[in-house]
Write an enzyme that holds these catalytic residues in place. Structure first.
Site, PDB file in Angstrom:
ATOM      1  N   ASP A 110       0.858  -1.348  -0.046  1.00 50.28           N
ATOM      2  CA  ASP A 110      -0.001   0.006   0.074  1.00 50.28           C
ATOM      3  C   ASP A 110       0.715   1.289   0.022  1.00 50.28           C
ATOM      4  O   ASP A 110       2.000   1.459   0.525  1.00 50.28           O
ATOM      5  CB  ASP A 110      -0.950  -0.103   1.292  1.00 50.28           C
ATOM      6  CG  ASP A 110      -1.989   0.824   0.989  1.00 50.28           C
ATOM      7  OD1 ASP A 110      -2.255   1.577  -0.218  1.00 50.28           O
ATOM      8  OD2 ASP A 110      -2.743   1.055   2.135  1.00 50.28           O
TER       9      ASP A 110
ATOM     10  N   ASN B 114       1.398   3.386  -3.004  1.00 50.37           N
ATOM     11  CA  ASN B 114       1.921   3.866  -4.319  1.00 50.37           C
ATOM     12  C   ASN B 114       1.526   5.198  -4.633  1.00 50.37           C
ATOM     13  O   ASN B 114       2.245   6.078  -5.080  1.00 50.37           O
ATOM     14  CB  ASN B 114       1.834   2.896  -5.193  1.00 50.37           C
ATOM     15  CG  ASN B 114       2.351   1.562  -5.265  1.00 50.37           C
ATOM     16  OD1 ASN B 114       3.367   1.588  -4.603  1.00 50.37           O
ATOM     17  ND2 ASN B 114       2.037   0.560  -6.172  1.00 50.37           N
TER      18      ASN B 114
ATOM     19  N   ARG C  12       0.004   7.624  -2.882  1.00 50.94           N
ATOM     20  CA  ARG C  12       0.393   8.690  -2.043  1.00 50.94           C
ATOM     21  C   ARG C  12       1.975   9.076  -2.355  1.00 50.94           C
ATOM     22  O   ARG C  12       2.327  10.145  -2.576  1.00 50.94           O
ATOM     23  CB  ARG C  12       0.378   8.253  -0.687  1.00 50.94           C
ATOM     24  CG  ARG C  12      -1.083   8.629  -0.069  1.00 50.94           C
ATOM     25  CD  ARG C  12      -1.287   8.034   1.132  1.00 50.94           C
ATOM     26  NE  ARG C  12      -1.329   6.473   1.280  1.00 50.94           N
ATOM     27  CZ  ARG C  12      -1.183   5.568   2.172  1.00 50.94           C
ATOM     28  NH1 ARG C  12      -0.755   6.088   3.387  1.00 50.94           N
ATOM     29  NH2 ARG C  12      -1.653   4.374   1.812  1.00 50.94           N
TER      30      ARG C  12
ATOM     31  N   HIS D  16       3.095   3.794  -8.771  1.00 48.62           N
ATOM     32  CA  HIS D  16       2.724   2.360  -9.247  1.00 48.62           C
ATOM     33  C   HIS D  16       4.172   1.834  -9.964  1.00 48.62           C
ATOM     34  O   HIS D  16       4.641   0.831  -9.494  1.00 48.62           O
ATOM     35  CB  HIS D  16       1.649   2.192 -10.040  1.00 48.62           C
ATOM     36  CG  HIS D  16       0.450   2.377  -9.587  1.00 48.62           C
ATOM     37  ND1 HIS D  16       0.233   2.021  -8.058  1.00 48.62           N
ATOM     38  CD2 HIS D  16      -0.521   3.295  -9.660  1.00 48.62           C
ATOM     39  CE1 HIS D  16      -1.118   2.299  -7.821  1.00 48.62           C
ATOM     40  NE2 HIS D  16      -1.595   3.144  -8.698  1.00 48.62           N
TER      41      HIS D  16
ATOM     42  N   TRP E 216     -11.265  -2.203  -8.913  1.00 49.71           N
ATOM     43  CA  TRP E 216     -12.207  -1.804 -10.207  1.00 49.71           C
ATOM     44  C   TRP E 216     -12.759  -0.596  -9.815  1.00 49.71           C
ATOM     45  O   TRP E 216     -13.475   0.182 -10.837  1.00 49.71           O
ATOM     46  CB  TRP E 216     -13.131  -2.886 -10.634  1.00 49.71           C
ATOM     47  CG  TRP E 216     -12.467  -4.164 -11.008  1.00 49.71           C
ATOM     48  CD1 TRP E 216     -12.521  -5.356 -10.282  1.00 49.71           C
ATOM     49  CD2 TRP E 216     -11.736  -4.318 -12.179  1.00 49.71           C
ATOM     50  NE1 TRP E 216     -11.819  -6.300 -10.972  1.00 49.71           N
ATOM     51  CE2 TRP E 216     -11.363  -5.664 -12.075  1.00 49.71           C
ATOM     52  CE3 TRP E 216     -11.480  -3.717 -13.164  1.00 49.71           C
ATOM     53  CZ2 TRP E 216     -10.627  -6.343 -13.331  1.00 49.71           C
ATOM     54  CZ3 TRP E 216     -10.771  -4.088 -14.213  1.00 49.71           C
ATOM     55  CH2 TRP E 216     -10.453  -5.750 -14.328  1.00 49.71           C
TER      56      TRP E 216
ATOM     57  N   LEU F 238      11.275 -20.473  -5.999  1.00 46.29           N
ATOM     58  CA  LEU F 238      10.351 -19.484  -5.049  1.00 46.29           C
ATOM     59  C   LEU F 238       8.787 -19.638  -5.998  1.00 46.29           C
ATOM     60  O   LEU F 238       9.132 -19.496  -7.081  1.00 46.29           O
ATOM     61  CB  LEU F 238      10.758 -18.199  -5.016  1.00 46.29           C
ATOM     62  CG  LEU F 238       9.871 -16.943  -4.693  1.00 46.29           C
ATOM     63  CD1 LEU F 238       9.627 -17.069  -3.215  1.00 46.29           C
ATOM     64  CD2 LEU F 238      10.485 -15.465  -4.958  1.00 46.29           C
TER      65      LEU F 238
ATOM     66  N   ARG G 217       1.999  -5.072   5.971  1.00 49.36           N
ATOM     67  CA  ARG G 217       1.133  -4.094   4.978  1.00 49.36           C
ATOM     68  C   ARG G 217       1.900  -2.879   5.476  1.00 49.36           C
ATOM     69  O   ARG G 217       2.113  -2.414   6.355  1.00 49.36           O
ATOM     70  CB  ARG G 217      -0.299  -3.834   5.604  1.00 49.36           C
ATOM     71  CG  ARG G 217      -0.910  -2.884   4.835  1.00 49.36           C
ATOM     72  CD  ARG G 217      -2.561  -2.510   5.062  1.00 49.36           C
ATOM     73  NE  ARG G 217      -3.142  -1.831   3.938  1.00 49.36           N
ATOM     74  CZ  ARG G 217      -4.208  -1.982   3.599  1.00 49.36           C
ATOM     75  NH1 ARG G 217      -5.163  -3.004   3.965  1.00 49.36           N
ATOM     76  NH2 ARG G 217      -4.533  -0.981   2.721  1.00 49.36           N
TER      77      ARG G 217
ATOM     78  N   ARG H 189      -5.390  -2.512   8.155  1.00 46.60           N
ATOM     79  CA  ARG H 189      -6.538  -3.349   7.858  1.00 46.60           C
ATOM     80  C   ARG H 189      -6.155  -4.448   6.961  1.00 46.60           C
ATOM     81  O   ARG H 189      -5.064  -4.430   6.223  1.00 46.60           O
ATOM     82  CB  ARG H 189      -7.720  -2.601   7.297  1.00 46.60           C
ATOM     83  CG  ARG H 189      -7.414  -1.656   6.312  1.00 46.60           C
ATOM     84  CD  ARG H 189      -8.636  -0.966   5.730  1.00 46.60           C
ATOM     85  NE  ARG H 189      -8.316  -0.037   5.038  1.00 46.60           N
ATOM     86  CZ  ARG H 189      -8.221   1.460   4.908  1.00 46.60           C
ATOM     87  NH1 ARG H 189      -8.724   1.826   6.185  1.00 46.60           N
ATOM     88  NH2 ARG H 189      -7.808   2.221   4.058  1.00 46.60           N
TER      89      ARG H 189
HETATM   90  C1  FPP Z   1      -1.604   0.353  -3.478  1.00 48.17           C
HETATM   91  O1  FPP Z   1      -1.349   1.635  -3.578  1.00 48.17           O
HETATM   92  C2  FPP Z   1      -1.126  -0.542  -4.537  1.00 48.17           C
HETATM   93  C3  FPP Z   1      -2.039  -0.948  -5.492  1.00 48.17           C
HETATM   94  C4  FPP Z   1      -3.428  -1.031  -5.572  1.00 48.17           C
HETATM   95  C5  FPP Z   1      -1.280  -1.794  -6.854  1.00 48.17           C
HETATM   96  C6  FPP Z   1      -0.029  -2.475  -6.497  1.00 48.17           C
HETATM   97  C7  FPP Z   1       0.858  -2.425  -7.558  1.00 48.17           C
HETATM   98  C8  FPP Z   1       2.094  -2.423  -7.676  1.00 48.17           C
HETATM   99  C9  FPP Z   1       3.105  -2.616  -6.754  1.00 48.17           C
HETATM  100  C10 FPP Z   1       2.760  -2.142  -8.954  1.00 48.17           C
HETATM  101  C11 FPP Z   1       2.411  -3.409 -10.049  1.00 48.17           C
HETATM  102  C12 FPP Z   1       2.588  -4.774  -9.696  1.00 48.17           C
HETATM  103  C13 FPP Z   1       2.770  -5.481 -10.434  1.00 48.17           C
HETATM  104  C14 FPP Z   1       3.172  -7.021  -9.800  1.00 48.17           C
HETATM  105  C15 FPP Z   1       2.588  -5.528 -11.919  1.00 48.17           C
HETATM  106  P1  FPP Z   1      -2.416   2.870  -3.813  1.00 48.17           P
HETATM  107  O2  FPP Z   1      -2.752   3.061  -4.897  1.00 48.17           O
HETATM  108  O3  FPP Z   1      -3.574   2.143  -2.981  1.00 48.17           O
HETATM  109  O4  FPP Z   1      -1.707   3.789  -2.687  1.00 48.17           O
HETATM  110  P2  FPP Z   1      -2.427   4.790  -1.819  1.00 48.17           P
HETATM  111  O5  FPP Z   1      -2.987   4.009  -0.547  1.00 48.17           O
HETATM  112  O6  FPP Z   1      -1.379   5.831  -1.386  1.00 48.17           O
HETATM  113  O7  FPP Z   1      -3.425   5.432  -2.792  1.00 48.17           O
END
Ligand code: FPP
Length: 224
Positions: free
Chosen positions: A12, A14, A16, A29, A61, A122, A172, A178
């Protein structure tokens, strides 16, 4: 000392991270993907056999279409560019979730799973279009259809995680405590580690600190 076979991660933060660094959520991301590669390498170094990454939930989604498309195209590029390296490093890729993406992505995912299916070093489980509640309903429906008794063993044998040991550790990142509909059944006895750092900032040192902390925990499983 507690053995570690399986680590599960909710990556979690990315979005932010992207905004905080005066960029876009999407660049967050991309940075998150670089962390994925580092953590896979570190998992191998620690001789851990299973790593499960929550990459896209059934609830994701609900995000703007542009962000969804970006995430899915990132995944597609990742598969195309990395699958040979995965194979060379004896990594098996498994998707947890139903493949409801474009025909092209669905077939890339299937190809990647087939190509790496005999690898033993792995197993990386990518949870994609994954939600734990639907997974449980799906398993119960299968038991009904096969006229099987509802038992723990039968239910587990019909989850996406069939034959995968339950994770000992959940991490997490992103300063949120959560579970977000992730592996709810499988994590009945999992030790939970919530990290303040956003996923792109999480590194091998943080990961190894958690693995060391875990090894010191006394796990009772209901006994004393
Ligand atoms: C949550 O951060 C992350 C995701 C919903 C996607 C996770 C994806 C990656 C780590 C990159 C792609 C991975 C692969 C394996 C191709 P968020 O966007 O919910 O962050 P936020 O809480 O800051 O909004």
């Amino acid at each position: 000392m507690n053995p570690i076979k399986h680590v599960a991660i909710i990556m979690d933060g990315n979005g932010r991270w992207g905004l905080k660094n005066k960029k876009s959520r999407n660049l967050g991301h991309e940075a998150g993907l670089r962390t994925v590669e580092k953590i896979i390498a570190e998992t191998i170094k620690n001789k851990i056999k299973y790593l499960t990454l929550f990459a896209f939930s059934t609830e994701n989604w609900r995000r703007p279409k542009k962000e969804i498309n970006f995430l899915l195209s990132l995944l597609q590029k990742f598969l195309l560019s990395k699958i040979n390296e995965f194979d060379k490093n004896e990594i098996k890729l498994k998707i947890l979730g139903t493949k409801v993406f474009s025909n092209k992505l669905n077939s890339e995912l299937k190809k990647a799973e087939a190509k790496t299916s005999n690898n033993k070093k792995l197993q990386v489980n990518l949870a994609l279009n994954y939600g734990s509640k639907s997974e449980l309903i799906y398993s119960i429906k299968k038991l009904k259809k096969k006229r099987l008794k509802i038992s723990i063993k039968n239910l587990e044998d019909n989850l996406f995680t069939k034959n995968i040991p339950d994770p000992e550790i959940l991490i997490r990142t992103g300063d949120t405590k959560r579970l977000s509909n992730f592996l709810l059944w499988q994590m009945a006895y999992t030790e939970l580690f919530f990290e303040k750092k956003l996923w792109p900032d999480f590194n091998g040192k943080d990961y190894n600190r958690i693995l060391r902390e875990f090894k010191k925990i006394k796990r009772n499983f209901g006994k004393i």
